[in-house]
Design a protein around this motif. Structure first.
Motif, PDB file in Angstrom:
ATOM      1  N   GLY A 307       0.936  -1.053  -0.145  1.00 52.90           N
ATOM      2  CA  GLY A 307       0.049  -0.072  -0.079  1.00 52.90           C
ATOM      3  C   GLY A 307       1.082   1.208  -0.056  1.00 52.90           C
ATOM      4  N   LYS A 308       0.349   2.393   0.630  1.00 51.17           N
ATOM      5  CA  LYS A 308       1.209   3.628   0.887  1.00 51.17           C
ATOM      6  C   LYS A 308       1.483   3.734   1.917  1.00 51.17           C
ATOM      7  N   LYS A 309       2.841   4.045   2.357  1.00 46.35           N
ATOM      8  CA  LYS A 309       3.415   3.809   3.662  1.00 46.35           C
ATOM      9  C   LYS A 309       3.460   5.183   4.167  1.00 46.35           C
ATOM     10  N   GLY A 310       3.545   6.172   3.339  1.00 46.82           N
ATOM     11  CA  GLY A 310       3.431   7.639   4.085  1.00 46.82           C
ATOM     12  C   GLY A 310       4.791   8.130   4.186  1.00 46.82           C
ATOM     13  N   ARG A 365      -0.328  -0.340  15.291  1.00 47.96           N
ATOM     14  CA  ARG A 365      -1.317  -0.190  14.526  1.00 47.96           C
ATOM     15  C   ARG A 365      -2.073   0.984  14.511  1.00 47.96           C
ATOM     16  N   ALA A 369      -2.076   4.220  12.071  1.00 45.55           N
ATOM     17  CA  ALA A 369      -3.031   4.721  11.578  1.00 45.55           C
ATOM     18  C   ALA A 369      -3.467   6.336  11.754  1.00 45.55           C
ATOM     19  N   HIS A 372      -1.913   8.407   9.746  1.00 42.01           N
ATOM     20  CA  HIS A 372      -1.792   8.360   8.269  1.00 42.01           C
ATOM     21  C   HIS A 372      -0.413   7.599   7.650  1.00 42.01           C
ATOM     22  N   ASP A 375      -1.018   2.744   4.890  1.00 43.07           N
ATOM     23  CA  ASP A 375      -2.246   2.699   4.622  1.00 43.07           C
ATOM     24  C   ASP A 375      -2.619   1.722   3.457  1.00 43.07           C
ATOM     25  N   GLY A 376      -2.954   0.659   3.959  1.00 42.35           N
ATOM     26  CA  GLY A 376      -2.951  -0.636   2.892  1.00 42.35           C
ATOM     27  C   GLY A 376      -3.117  -1.789   3.813  1.00 42.35           C
ATOM     28  N   ASP A 377      -2.460  -2.758   3.281  1.00 45.86           N
ATOM     29  CA  ASP A 377      -2.664  -4.189   3.772  1.00 45.86           C
ATOM     30  C   ASP A 377      -1.233  -4.415   4.692  1.00 45.86           C
TER      31      ASP A 377
END
Length: 448
Positions: A307-310, A365, A369, A372, A375-377
């Motif tokens: 996903g998008k780690k940020g 987690r 979150a 942000h 964001d993903g699995d």
């Protein structure tokens, strides 16, 4: 091939004699054996309770993923490679970057950033930072602990705004005001180095970036076993024996000769060098442990992600005011993704998470979150408790360590290193240099 400890003492010759015994097969132990060989010792035994070489340099392979238990980066000009140049081709060259999650929810430069921590606070924020630093210098309060040390150099306001105060709590596992000044000066000298007026001017003055003089390295993707087995093979070829998975239950002394009772058989030695935890060395020597010498236990959490780690740095520190985790390392940045997934390790002070893997995972987690990130699995692939990760100086630990080391020296044991000297050593370079110095400072050299 690694020599394993014999299952019973009867299977070993009684009282095998060695010129020197080294306790611990981590970096300090391996370097100690190399220096002993330089000094003319030819019959050396290295003993370790672990089944593998490398001490606290441990990896964990889970499916297609490869994690460190901790976070270790090496350099190609390390003095370790002077002793074991055969190791160099096994390392993986990397170009790591470091960042921090700030209390403002941004990812900024680590450890302190002029732009993010100071300039982005605005005119009034910059004024508060300046006044706070000025007050801390002019008032000249007594510097008694880690918090006082940081406050003196960057002031109360920046200490909190930057998140350094929160990170100190995560690193130490206790409030910074309870941590001895000795440890603060050793672990956080960079605060002083980066906070002087001259250093500030260097940061603000435009200049051409200097090219690094060394390469950053990571362990082989296959793990530390392959890396340190090369060092052990060289030592073995020079007459050193290894007993891994072997416990020393007692050390006695008769005249100038040491008698060691181990699960691999009883041995004698002319010289004993110890790099194992100092309290363990005190116990087996019959000298009594000092329970006030405490070390941090870490929880390592191993995740894979899609996903998008940020963020885009390889190592991210948690300087925010929330969350138990203190640092994460993206191993997929070093070794590539596995089955299309990134993977990383997270470090948590066990006591802050109630010594619970479940709490540590749930808190991580929730915290990422809220900020942000990831964001993903996000999947937990595994976890590990890490006792004796590094020492913490409280209750006048420096004085207590001095007393403990003096008792061991009086008994005849040379004890040093991160574990053996209760000495925070951040890099393999420091560990190597310390081992070299301590072993060369020991008994007179033998004539080969």
């Amino acid at each position: 091939m690694v020599e394993q400890a014999a299952p019973t003492i009867e299977n070993q010759e009684s009282r095998e004699h060695y010129e020197a015994v080294v306790l611990g097969a981590g970096i300090s132990g391996l370097v100690s054996a190399a220096v002993l060989i330089e000094q003319g010792y030819r019959r050396i035994l290295v003993i370790d309770e672990f089944e593998k070489y490398g001490g606290n340099h441990i990896d964990c392979a889970i499916g297609p993923y490869s994690f460190d238990i901790g976070s270790f980066i090496f350099q190609d000009d390390s003095p370790l490679l002077v002793h074991f140049p055969e190791m160099l081709p096994l390392y993986v060259p990397i170009d790591p970057t470091w960042g921090k999650l700030t209390p403002q929810g941004a990812v900024a430069g680590y450890p302190l950033s002029i732009k993010d921590d100071i300039l982005r606070s605005g005119l009034w924020g910059c004024a508060r930072i300046g006044l706070s630093v000025l007050y801390s210098r002019i008032s000249r309060p007594a510097i008694r602990n880690a918090r006082d040390f940081a406050r003196y150099w960057i002031g109360d306001y920046l200490l909190r705004r930057s998140g350094l105060e929160s990170y100190m709590m995560r690193f130490f596992g206790i409030a910074a005001e309870k941590v001895d000044l000795d440890f603060a000066e050793k672990r956080m000298l960079w605060i002083k180095e980066h906070s002087s007026p001259r250093a500030m001017l260097r940061h603000l003055r435009p200049r051409k970036a200097e090219a690094p003089t060394n390469r950053q390295l990571a362990r082989p993707k296959s793990g530390y076993d392959d890396l340190y087995a090369v060092a052990a093979a060289k030592l073995r070829g020079q007459g050193t024996e290894f007993r891994l998975g072997c416990t020393v239950s007692q050390i006695r002394k008769a005249g100038s000769v040491f008698h060691l009772d181990t699960t691999g058989g009883a041995v004698t030695a002319d010289r004993v060098v110890s790099t194992i935890p100092i309290n363990r060395a005190l116990e087996i020597s019959g000298l009594g442990a000092d329970e006030n010498l405490t070390s941090v236990t870490l929880i390592s959490l191993f995740f894979s992600f899609s996903g998008k780690k940020g963020f885009d740095c390889a190592v991210l520190y948690n300087f925010s005011h929330g969350g138990f985790w203190k640092r994460l390392t993206m191993y997929s940045d070093f070794y590539g993704t596995a089955e299309g997934r990134e993977y990383f390790g997270v470090e948590v002070i066990a006591s802050q998470a109630g010594n619970s893997l479940e709490i540590a995972e749930r808190d991580f987690r929730s915290h990422v979150a809220a900020n942000h990130l990831f964001d993903g699995d996000l999947r937990l692939e595994g976890s590990r408790f890490v006792p004796n990760a590094y020492p913490i100086y409280i209750n006048r630990a420096q004085e207590r360590v001095g007393v403990a080391l003096a008792r061991l020296r009086a008994f005849g044991i040379e004890s040093f290193g991160r574990q053996g000297g209760f000495d925070y050593q951040p890099t393999a370079r420091v560990s190597t240099q310390n081992a070299e110095t301590q072993v060369r400072r020991g008994p007179a050299q033998k004539v080969s």
